[in-house]
Design a protein around this motif. Structure first.
Motif, short mmCIF file in Angstrom:
data_model
loop_
_atom_site.label_atom_id
_atom_site.label_comp_id
_atom_site.label_asym_id
_atom_site.label_seq_id
_atom_site.Cartn_x
_atom_site.Cartn_y
_atom_site.Cartn_z
N THR A 150 0.86 -1.19 0.00
CA THR A 150 0.00 0.00 0.00
C THR A 150 0.89 1.23 0.00
O THR A 150 1.09 1.86 -1.04
CB THR A 150 -0.95 0.02 1.22
OG1 THR A 150 -0.19 -0.17 2.41
CG2 THR A 150 -2.01 -1.05 1.10
N VAL A 151 1.45 1.56 1.16
CA VAL A 151 2.34 2.73 1.22
C VAL A 151 3.59 2.50 0.40
O VAL A 151 4.24 3.46 -0.05
CB VAL A 151 2.69 3.06 2.69
CG1 VAL A 151 1.45 3.50 3.44
CG2 VAL A 151 3.35 1.88 3.40
N TYR A 153 3.62 1.16 -2.63
CA TYR A 153 3.26 1.66 -3.96
C TYR A 153 3.14 3.18 -3.94
O TYR A 153 3.57 3.87 -4.87
CB TYR A 153 1.92 1.06 -4.40
CG TYR A 153 1.97 -0.40 -4.80
CD1 TYR A 153 2.87 -0.85 -5.77
CD2 TYR A 153 1.11 -1.33 -4.23
CE1 TYR A 153 2.90 -2.19 -6.15
CE2 TYR A 153 1.13 -2.66 -4.60
CZ TYR A 153 2.04 -3.09 -5.56
OH TYR A 153 2.06 -4.41 -5.93
N ALA A 154 2.53 3.72 -2.88
CA ALA A 154 2.31 5.17 -2.79
C ALA A 154 3.62 5.94 -2.83
O ALA A 154 3.68 7.05 -3.36
CB ALA A 154 1.53 5.50 -1.52
N GLY A 157 4.49 6.97 -6.27
CA GLY A 157 3.58 7.85 -6.99
C GLY A 157 2.90 7.15 -8.16
O GLY A 157 2.42 6.03 -8.06
N MET A 161 1.40 3.28 -8.91
CA MET A 161 0.03 2.95 -9.31
C MET A 161 0.03 2.13 -10.60
O MET A 161 -0.75 1.18 -10.74
CB MET A 161 -0.78 4.24 -9.49
CG MET A 161 -2.25 4.01 -9.80
SD MET A 161 -3.15 3.18 -8.45
CE MET A 161 -3.29 4.51 -7.25
N ASP A 231 -5.36 4.01 2.70
CA ASP A 231 -4.23 3.47 1.93
C ASP A 231 -4.63 2.17 1.25
O ASP A 231 -4.28 1.93 0.08
CB ASP A 231 -3.03 3.21 2.85
CG ASP A 231 -2.45 4.48 3.43
OD1 ASP A 231 -2.51 5.52 2.75
OD2 ASP A 231 -1.94 4.43 4.57
N TRP A 235 -4.68 2.68 -2.59
CA TRP A 235 -3.40 2.19 -3.11
C TRP A 235 -3.33 0.67 -3.21
O TRP A 235 -2.26 0.11 -3.31
CB TRP A 235 -2.25 2.72 -2.25
CG TRP A 235 -1.98 4.15 -2.56
CD1 TRP A 235 -2.40 5.24 -1.85
CD2 TRP A 235 -1.27 4.66 -3.68
NE1 TRP A 235 -1.98 6.40 -2.45
CE2 TRP A 235 -1.29 6.08 -3.58
CE3 TRP A 235 -0.62 4.08 -4.77
CZ2 TRP A 235 -0.68 6.90 -4.53
CZ3 TRP A 235 0.00 4.89 -5.71
CH2 TRP A 235 -0.04 6.29 -5.58
#
Length: 303
Positions: A150-151, A153-154, A157, A161, A231, A235
């Motif tokens: 989740t974070v 991938y975030a 940016g 995604m 998240d 994400w």
């Protein structure tokens, strides 16, 4: 015969999609609930094996046991109906509408999520002795998976995604291959073999499966994962659902439909003269030789 030809398989896929669209609300929800729960147990099983053996391949090799069980029992995953239900719409089956397809997808999503959440709660209890102590090694691993997917991938940016979406596409390319592969055989052993192979590929490669994630991420939050519900949905879950839809419908459902059900006309064989042969004949003069006159038969031989 135990083997079903691709043309027969394509027809069975359309029939299955039509049946799912017209299934009652109660049956759709129950079957989806059980599918989500069984797949969640299989995911917990695979993570447990990976942690205990320190060998991810061992977990991936055994994870498909849950997938095989749920499909042999006739339960439904969102990833499977993404592939099958639209085929009945493409084939213009009587009474099949876009609304009917969306209704089926919505009910299966709800059922899968409820089943996976129940198992997430049960497993979080077992990993923490009823939330009375810190998670054990398996619970900690599940929390780490939630954070990294989740974070993690975030942090990248748009590139993160894109990576998430592509992994989701490839996931349901493999998972839906397993779903329709089960229809290629009329024997239990044949169904299990054809399901096992693509599911092993998806799990070991770390592709994103929306229903597996319905278990991993909520349980990760319960087990101390450093990420939020926002998240998880932004994400992971929402992009994963969209990627699963594209992967299953495009690379499995549509391809089998257009090449084995709505096949193009076969090419007609034509006989052509090679240009070199034509040029050779036109360049070489034809020498005419006189035809000899027939010989007169001997009169003594004529009746």
């Amino acid at each position: 015969m135990a083997y079903v030809t691709p043309a027969e398989l394509a027809s069975k896929m359309i029939d299955a999609g039509e049946a799912k669209i017209f299934m009652s609300t109660r049956d759709t929800l129950i079957r989806a609930f059980m599918a989500g729960a069984i797949l969640a147990l299989a995911a917990a099983f695979a993570v447990t094996i990976t942690v205990n053996t320190k060998e991810p391949l061992a977990g991936a090799l055994l994870f498909p046991v849950g997938f095989c069980m749920l499909y042999l029992l006739g339960f439904d995953l969102l990833t499977g109906v993404f592939t099958l239900a639209p085929l009945a719409l493409l084939d213009r089956r009587p009474g099949v509408t876009v609304g009917g397809v969306l209704r089926n997808w919505g009910l299966v999503f709800v059922g899968n999520f409820a089943g996976a959440m129940l198992v997430a709660v049960f497993m979080a209890i077992t990993f923490t002795f009823g939330f009375s102590e810190e998670p054990n090694a398996i619970g900690q691993k599940i929390g780490q998976i939630g954070e990294s997917r989740t974070v993690g991938y975030a942090a990248h940016g748009a590139a993160g995604m894109l990576t998430l979406f592509v992994r989701a596409v490839m996931c349901n390319w493999m998972v839906s291959t397993g779903v329709v592969g089960a229809m290629m055989s009329t024997s239990v052993s044949g169904k299990v073999i054809t399901m096992w192979m693509p599911i092993l590929v998806f799990f070991y490669m770390g592709f994103e499966h929306s229903i597996v994630n319905m278990f991993l991420f909520p349980s990760g939050l319960m087990l101390g994962g450093n990420f939020t519900w926002g998240d998880y949905f932004i994400w992971n879950e929402i992009p994963t659902v969209l990627g699963n839809l594209v992967g299953g419908l495009t690379f499995v459902g549509a391809t089998l439909y257009v090449t084995h059900y709505k096949t193009s006309p076969a090419r007609v064989a034509t006989t052509t003269v090679a240009p070199a042969a034509v040029a050779t004949r036109s360049a070489s003069p034809v020498l005419e030789s006189p035809v000899p006159a027939p010989r007169q038969q001997d009169e003594c031989l004529v009746g």
